[in-house]
Design an enzyme around this catalytic site. Structure first.
Site, PDB file in Angstrom:
ATOM      1  N   TYR A  14      -3.854 -11.520   3.982  1.00 38.03           N
ATOM      2  CA  TYR A  14      -3.667 -11.868   5.396  1.00 38.03           C
ATOM      3  C   TYR A  14      -4.491 -13.111   5.737  1.00 38.03           C
ATOM      4  O   TYR A  14      -5.252 -13.119   6.708  1.00 38.03           O
ATOM      5  CB  TYR A  14      -4.099 -10.707   6.291  1.00 38.03           C
ATOM      6  CG  TYR A  14      -3.319  -9.428   6.092  1.00 38.03           C
ATOM      7  CD1 TYR A  14      -1.974  -9.438   5.725  1.00 38.03           C
ATOM      8  CD2 TYR A  14      -3.930  -8.193   6.291  1.00 38.03           C
ATOM      9  CE1 TYR A  14      -1.269  -8.248   5.561  1.00 38.03           C
ATOM     10  CE2 TYR A  14      -3.236  -7.002   6.143  1.00 38.03           C
ATOM     11  CZ  TYR A  14      -1.905  -7.045   5.774  1.00 38.03           C
ATOM     12  OH  TYR A  14      -1.210  -5.870   5.620  1.00 38.03           O
ATOM     13  N   TRP A  35      11.290  -0.822   4.258  1.00 35.23           N
ATOM     14  CA  TRP A  35      11.430   0.552   4.743  1.00 35.23           C
ATOM     15  C   TRP A  35      12.756   0.767   5.471  1.00 35.23           C
ATOM     16  O   TRP A  35      13.237   1.905   5.547  1.00 35.23           O
ATOM     17  CB  TRP A  35      10.248   0.932   5.624  1.00 35.23           C
ATOM     18  CG  TRP A  35       8.942   0.957   4.893  1.00 35.23           C
ATOM     19  CD1 TRP A  35       7.750   0.444   5.308  1.00 35.23           C
ATOM     20  CD2 TRP A  35       8.676   1.528   3.592  1.00 35.23           C
ATOM     21  NE1 TRP A  35       6.764   0.639   4.364  1.00 35.23           N
ATOM     22  CE2 TRP A  35       7.309   1.311   3.295  1.00 35.23           C
ATOM     23  CE3 TRP A  35       9.464   2.193   2.651  1.00 35.23           C
ATOM     24  CZ2 TRP A  35       6.728   1.743   2.107  1.00 35.23           C
ATOM     25  CZ3 TRP A  35       8.874   2.609   1.461  1.00 35.23           C
ATOM     26  CH2 TRP A  35       7.534   2.381   1.206  1.00 35.23           C
ATOM     27  N   ASN A  75       3.218  -7.974 -11.022  1.00 31.81           N
ATOM     28  CA  ASN A  75       2.927  -8.544  -9.709  1.00 31.81           C
ATOM     29  C   ASN A  75       1.602  -8.031  -9.166  1.00 31.81           C
ATOM     30  O   ASN A  75       0.870  -8.764  -8.498  1.00 31.81           O
ATOM     31  CB  ASN A  75       4.048  -8.242  -8.719  1.00 31.81           C
ATOM     32  CG  ASN A  75       3.927  -9.050  -7.449  1.00 31.81           C
ATOM     33  OD1 ASN A  75       3.747 -10.263  -7.478  1.00 31.81           O
ATOM     34  ND2 ASN A  75       3.995  -8.376  -6.313  1.00 31.81           N
ATOM     35  N   GLY A  89      -9.258   0.261  11.769  1.00 27.78           N
ATOM     36  CA  GLY A  89     -10.405   0.365  10.884  1.00 27.78           C
ATOM     37  C   GLY A  89     -10.036   0.092   9.439  1.00 27.78           C
ATOM     38  O   GLY A  89      -8.897  -0.249   9.123  1.00 27.78           O
ATOM     39  N   ASP A  90     -11.021   0.264   8.565  1.00 31.16           N
ATOM     40  CA  ASP A  90     -10.849   0.120   7.124  1.00 31.16           C
ATOM     41  C   ASP A  90     -11.061   1.503   6.528  1.00 31.16           C
ATOM     42  O   ASP A  90     -12.182   2.020   6.503  1.00 31.16           O
ATOM     43  CB  ASP A  90     -11.882  -0.873   6.578  1.00 31.16           C
ATOM     44  CG  ASP A  90     -11.778  -1.091   5.075  1.00 31.16           C
ATOM     45  OD1 ASP A  90     -11.248  -0.209   4.372  1.00 31.16           O
ATOM     46  OD2 ASP A  90     -12.241  -2.144   4.599  1.00 31.16           O
ATOM     47  N   HIS A 102      -1.187   1.645  -5.625  1.00 36.95           N
ATOM     48  CA  HIS A 102      -0.907   0.675  -6.695  1.00 36.95           C
ATOM     49  C   HIS A 102      -1.685  -0.634  -6.518  1.00 36.95           C
ATOM     50  O   HIS A 102      -1.772  -1.427  -7.458  1.00 36.95           O
ATOM     51  CB  HIS A 102       0.598   0.408  -6.805  1.00 36.95           C
ATOM     52  CG  HIS A 102       1.172  -0.452  -5.725  1.00 36.95           C
ATOM     53  ND1 HIS A 102       2.404  -1.061  -5.848  1.00 36.95           N
ATOM     54  CD2 HIS A 102       0.712  -0.813  -4.488  1.00 36.95           C
ATOM     55  CE1 HIS A 102       2.666  -1.758  -4.755  1.00 36.95           C
ATOM     56  NE2 HIS A 102       1.651  -1.612  -3.920  1.00 36.95           N
ATOM     57  N   ASP A 103      -2.256  -0.847  -5.349  1.00 36.05           N
ATOM     58  CA  ASP A 103      -3.036  -2.071  -5.101  1.00 36.05           C
ATOM     59  C   ASP A 103      -4.414  -2.039  -5.753  1.00 36.05           C
ATOM     60  O   ASP A 103      -5.034  -3.087  -5.932  1.00 36.05           O
ATOM     61  CB  ASP A 103      -3.248  -2.275  -3.593  1.00 36.05           C
ATOM     62  CG  ASP A 103      -1.989  -2.721  -2.873  1.00 36.05           C
ATOM     63  OD1 ASP A 103      -1.125  -3.354  -3.498  1.00 36.05           O
ATOM     64  OD2 ASP A 103      -1.875  -2.428  -1.666  1.00 36.05           O
TER      65      ASP A 103
END
Length: 346
Positions: A148, A165, A303, A236-237, A256-257
C-alpha cells in the site's frame, strides 16, 4: 521412443515464451478501453473508428485488435465495407469495466504492479525474498507498507481483490454451512467483497472487517454502503493488536502471505479468543500433496516469492498448522474453482 523434436517440444516452448505477449496484449486492450468502447457500441466498429475514439494510432490499434481476435477476446466481421470488430462474451463479462463481474482492476494491478516485481524473479529465486526494493525503490520490511505504498496503489489493490470475490466469493462462503456462526471477524477483509457475500448467504450473521486503519477508512467511504449495518469495521494490525472474541474468524488469502512462524502466531492468537465451538475459515489456493500442481497455484507460490513473505501450501500443511495452533476438528473442501476452504473448529 519419440524424440523431443518429434513431439513438437520447440513449439510448446515458443508458446510459453509468448505467454508474456498474450497477457500484455490483453492488459493493453483493457487499459486503452477497447472492451469498454465495444460494449457501449450497439454495432461492431472498424479499427479506424476505434483508434479515433480512443486516441491511438490506426496502425497500432489494428494490430492490437487483430491479436485480440487471435486470443479470442474479440470477434471480427468482414463485409463489403471493410473489417469490423466486436467483443466476445468473455470480454463483455470479464474485461469491460461496466460488467458486474469485471476483472478490469485486477488486470491493471497485474499489469502495473505484479509484472514489475516479476521482472526480478531471477533475483527473488537467488535471494529468497520479495522484490519491492528493486521494482519500486522502497523497503518491504513493512510488507503492506510496500503493498500500500500510495493511496492510488492501495485502492487499485482493493478494487482488484473485490473483483476476485465477485467471481469466487460465493463458492468459498458456501463450501461449509456457516449459519451457526453469527458473529464473524474477517481478518484482512480489505474492501469487504467477501463480507458482502457472507451476509448475503447468511442474513443472520454480522461481519466485522479487521484491517489497517487506512484500508478500513477507504472501505467505508468507497465500498460498503453506510446503510449496511451488518458489516462493521475494526481498525488495527491483528498481528500486533488484540483480536476480539468471535464465533468465526475468516482468513482469506492471508496465511499464504507469511512464513509459518508468523502464521502460527496468528492462529494461536485466534484460538485463544475464539468462542468454544467456534472456528477459523482459511481460504487459499491449494497445492496437490506432491506439489505437482495445479499450475495456477504453483505460479501463485512464485508470486508470493516476488511479492510477499510466504508461499502456497497443501491442504495437509494448512491442516497441520491449524492443529498445532489448537484447532481439533479440521475439514477441507475443494470448491473446484480457484480457491479452496479449510475449516478448523475449537
Amino acid at each position: 521412443m519419440d524424440s523431443a523434436e518429434d513431439l513438437n517440444y520447440p513449439q510448446i516452448l515458443f508458446q510459453y515464451n509468448h505467454g508474456f505477449f498474450f497477457s500484455k496484449t490483453m492488459f493493453t486492450a483493457c487499459e486503452l478501453g477497447v472492451f469498454d468502447l465495444l460494449l457501449e457500441s450497439e454495432e461492431p466498429l472498424s479499427s479506424d473508428v476505434i483508434a479515433g475514439r480512443l486516441g491511438t494510432s490506426t496502425t497500432g490499434m489494428e494490430r492490437l485488435l487483430d491479436t485480440c481476435v487471435g486470443l479470442k477476446l474479440l470477434r471480427v466481421e468482414l463485409n463489403s465495407e471493410g473489417v469490423f470488430y466486436r467483443n466476445t462474451e468473455l470480454s463483455n463479462l470479464y474485461l469491460a469495466k461496466a460488467s458486474p463481474k469485471s476483472l478490469y482492476h485486477n488486470m491493471m494491478y497485474y499489469s502495473k504492479t505484479v509484472y514489475l516485481c516479476w521482472h526480478y524473479l531471477t533475483d527473488a529465486v537467488r535471494e529468497g525474498k520479495n522484490q519491492y526494493e528493486r521494482a519500486f525503490g522502497i523497503s518491504s520490511k513493512d510488507l503492506f507498507g510496500a503493498v500500500y505504498r500510495s493511496e492510488e496503489e492501495m485502492i487499485k489493490f482493493m478494487y482488484g481483490l473485490n473483483e476476485i470475490w465477485s467471481i469466487c466469493g460465493r463458492d468459498v462462503i458456501a463450501a461449509f454451512d456457516l449459519s451457526p456462526f453469527t458473529h464473524i471477524y474477517d481478518l484482512g477483509g480489505c474492501a469487504g467483497g467477501l463480507a458482502q457475500e457472507c451476509i448475503s448467504l447468511y442474513p443472520n450473521s454480522t461481519v466485522t472487517i479487521y484491517d489497517l486503519p487506512k484500508v478500513a477508512q477507504v472501505a467505508k467511504e468507497r465500498f460498503i454502503p453506510p446503510e449496511e449495518h451488518r458489516i462493521m469495521f475494526h481498525e488495527g494490525d491483528f498481528f500486533k493488536d488484540p483480536v476480539p472474541e468471535a464465533d468465526l474468524y475468516i482468513l482469506a488469502r492471508i496465511l499464504h502471505d507469511w512464513p509459518d512462524d508468523k502464521c502460527m502466531h496468528l492462529l494461536e492468537k485466534i484460538h485463544k479468543v475464539c468462542k468454544p465451538g467456534g472456528g477459523v475459515l482459511v481460504v487459499e489456493t491449494l497445492l496437490n500433496e506432491d506439489k505437482s500442481g495445479p499450475l495456477d497455484t504453483q505460479v501463485y507460490s512464485l508470486n508470493m516469492l516476488v511479492q510477499a513473505e510466504g508461499k502456497e501450501k497443501t491442504s495437509t500443511e494448512y491442516s497441520n498448522l491449524l492443529r498445532a495452533a489448537g484447532f481439533k476438528e479440521v475439514q477441507v473442501k475443494k470448491t473446484g474453482k480457484l480457491y479452496d476452504v479449510i475449516l478448523g473448529r475449537k
